[in-house]
Motif scaffolding. Structure first.
Motif, mmCIF file in Angstrom:
data_model
loop_
_atom_site.group_PDB
_atom_site.id
_atom_site.type_symbol
_atom_site.label_atom_id
_atom_site.label_comp_id
_atom_site.label_asym_id
_atom_site.label_seq_id
_atom_site.Cartn_x
_atom_site.Cartn_y
_atom_site.Cartn_z
ATOM 1 N N TRP A 1 0.846 -1.194 0.000
ATOM 2 C CA TRP A 1 0.000 0.000 0.000
ATOM 3 C C TRP A 1 0.879 1.240 0.000
ATOM 4 O O TRP A 1 1.776 1.385 0.827
ATOM 5 C CB TRP A 1 -0.893 -0.029 1.244
ATOM 6 C CG TRP A 1 -1.807 1.142 1.400
ATOM 7 C CD1 TRP A 1 -2.729 1.582 0.511
ATOM 8 C CD2 TRP A 1 -1.908 2.001 2.542
ATOM 9 N NE1 TRP A 1 -3.407 2.667 1.023
ATOM 10 C CE2 TRP A 1 -2.922 2.941 2.268
ATOM 11 C CE3 TRP A 1 -1.254 2.060 3.774
ATOM 12 C CZ2 TRP A 1 -3.301 3.943 3.176
ATOM 13 C CZ3 TRP A 1 -1.619 3.045 4.686
ATOM 14 C CH2 TRP A 1 -2.625 3.970 4.379
ATOM 15 N N GLY B 1 -0.551 4.502 0.012
ATOM 16 C CA GLY B 1 -1.189 5.487 0.893
ATOM 17 C C GLY B 1 -0.904 6.913 0.478
ATOM 18 O O GLY B 1 -0.807 7.811 1.324
ATOM 19 N N HIS C 1 -1.654 9.774 3.262
ATOM 20 C CA HIS C 1 -2.407 9.283 4.415
ATOM 21 C C HIS C 1 -1.456 9.174 5.611
ATOM 22 O O HIS C 1 -0.301 8.751 5.461
ATOM 23 C CB HIS C 1 -3.013 7.915 4.087
ATOM 24 C CG HIS C 1 -4.030 7.457 5.076
ATOM 25 N ND1 HIS C 1 -3.698 6.916 6.299
ATOM 26 C CD2 HIS C 1 -5.404 7.463 5.022
ATOM 27 C CE1 HIS C 1 -4.812 6.593 6.964
ATOM 28 N NE2 HIS C 1 -5.849 6.915 6.205
ATOM 29 N N SER D 1 0.343 5.912 5.945
ATOM 30 C CA SER D 1 1.105 5.468 4.783
ATOM 31 C C SER D 1 2.526 5.094 5.180
ATOM 32 O O SER D 1 3.145 5.753 6.029
ATOM 33 C CB SER D 1 1.144 6.584 3.727
ATOM 34 O OG SER D 1 2.173 6.363 2.793
ATOM 35 N N PRO E 1 -7.623 2.399 6.244
ATOM 36 C CA PRO E 1 -6.795 2.217 5.041
ATOM 37 C C PRO E 1 -7.204 1.038 4.175
ATOM 38 O O PRO E 1 -7.153 1.114 2.949
ATOM 39 C CB PRO E 1 -5.395 2.027 5.629
ATOM 40 C CG PRO E 1 -5.407 2.848 6.878
ATOM 41 C CD PRO E 1 -6.787 2.672 7.436
#
Length: 461
Positions: A264, A266, A294, A297, A384
């Motif tokens: 991820w 993010g 984010h 992240s 998330p």
């Protein structure tokens, strides 16, 4: 022209692992062309016949009317319809592991695979991912099959000779030749793919999907997946999914993964153009500038912030969000990647952990029962993981619709809607939805966010 042919034949005839590169020594060798290479690689490319059952709505007198067709969309009784899909696949191991495109086999209820020597096998999908348009199959009862080796697709160069092998238009296995026309093509595909491809001018047509793009050594460069065409036929612009992504799929399939997992990021970002690069003090535009991040992240935890420029990941340049996703995906989960960051004119290499989007705080999905006002509706807390699965904005908060269910769809709810309030009562957590609906009367008012726009739905129950 003769010199070009000799160069091509030199590469082909010198591609055997035990042979040395040399020019053709006789007219017989010249006449062979790509024949030795095709004999070596073609048996590992298979034809795939897939049966897909879809639910088609019955025709009504209003079917051709744009307004009424939409109005009756969720009320017409669906009827099962069988569709037959034709494509290609590539054998990756002697025990019958095959890779193809998701759009060929991903939704299939029955799959039949036929080899070049006319052996037939049933097959099961063991790992598939619509976003990447890849699927891994296992052939039933297969052994001692010919297979192709995966090449490091980061070593592929523009101008290399390439062969595309597949089953275009169902006419039987066909081989076409060309060169690698471009690398790191993004935003040129259609459908659900991330859009990171190798481009070739080797003709690719319908039915070639899932087939092999090989180099002069007979190694797999990529999986042919789509073309850029207005007519539906090949016009010399074809795209293949790089072999490095196929390798990651193969690893996860062998590890028993039920769904493909990718790290991820993010974050969201944008490529640099000349003006933006100049404003950042760069001589040339390169990299991707971070526009949103984010707080959970892995990049945020590694010290990145909005305005930083990502130049490269693991030594490979990154110039778009699609390239970032690709580089992180082939890096795999559970490790770290070396990311080159540009900030205030200074470049720095930073280690960034590769992990999937965390399910924290817990999504706590709630599915409404049969006695509810909206039976089958499934909602979950936004975190998330749900942001990634539902493709929500990084700033999204609250409760989202994971599945509208049949009744929720009729009142206008869609997957990914963010619920703000029901009948004026604010939705704070998934359990609130069931409680609020218990008190609702014959009319229901839903306030929500859909793709960043505020939407109000009114329905009589």
């Amino acid at each position: 022209m003769i010199r070009a042919v000799l160069i091509a034949l030199t590469l082909v005839l010198g591609s055997q692992a035990t042979a040395e590169t040399r020019v053709p020594q006789s007219q017989a060798e010249i006449s062979l062309g790509f024949a030795p290479l095709v004999k070596q690689a073609a048996p590992a490319v298979v034809n795939i016949y897939a049966k897909i059952v879809t639910q088609a709505r019955a025709r009504t007198p209003f079917s051709n009317d744009p307004f009424f067709d939409d109005f009756f969309r969720n009320f017409a009784n669906p009827r099962p319809r069988v569709q037959n899909s034709l494509g290609s696949g590539v054998i990756l191991s002697a025990d019958g592991i095959v890779v193809s495109n998701y759009h060929v086999v991903g939704m299939a209820t029955e799959i039949r695979v036929v080899t070049t020597d006319r052996r037939e096998y049933g097959a099961q999908v063991v790992l598939a991912d619509q976003a990447s348009d890849l699927a891994i199959l296992r052939l039933e009862g297969a052994e001692d099959l010919p297979y192709l080796n995966l090449r490091d697709s980061d070593e592929v160069e523009v101008g290399e000779l390439a062969l595309a092998i597949g089953n275009p238009f169902g006419v039987g296995q066909t081989v076409s030749s060309g060169i690698i026309s471009g690398l790191a093509r993004t935003g040129t595909g259609t459908g659900e793919g991330f859009g990171y491809y190798i481009q070739t001018d080797a003709p690719i047509n319908p039915g070639n999907s899932g087939g092999a793009l090989i180099d002069v050594n007979g190694d797999l460069i990529g999986i042919n997946t789509r073309i850029l065409s207005r007519s539906g036929g090949s016009n010399g612009i074809g795209f293949a999914i790089p072999a490095n992504l196929v390798r990651e799929f193969l690893h996860q399939a062998r590890d028993g993964a039920e769904a493909f997992q990718r790290p991820w990021a993010g974050m969201s970002g944008q490529p640099l153009d000349g003006d933006l690069a100049a404003s950042l003090g760069m001589d040339l535009p390169e990299g991707m500038v971070i526009s949103e991040l984010h707080p959970e992240s892995p990049f945020a935890k590694a010290g990145f912030r909005v305005g930083d420029v990502v130049i490269a990941v693991d030594g490979e340049p990154v110039n778009s969000p699609s390239e970032m996703v690709f580089r992180m995906t082939i890096a795999g989960l559970g490790d770290t990647s070396e990311v080159v960051r540009l900030r205030d004119g200074k470049r720095e290499v930073i280690a960034v952990a590769m992990y999937s989007a965390p399910d924290e705080p817990a999504a706590e999905p709630v599915q409404l029962g049969e006695k509810s006002r909206l039976p089958g509706l499934t909602v979950a807390r936004i975190n998330p993981k749900t942001i990634t699965e539902l493709q929500l904005p990084l700033s999204a908060e609250g409760v989202a619709v994971a599945d509208p269910g049949p009744y929720g769809a009729r009142v206008g709810l869609q997957r990914g809607d963010v619920l703000l309030a029901i009948n004026g009562d604010v939705v704070m957590q998934p359990a609130d939805v069931a409680e609020i609906l218990k008190e609702s009367g014959r009319w229901m008012a839903l306030d929500l966010l859909r793709r960043g726009q505020r939407v109000s739905l009114r329905a009589r129950l």
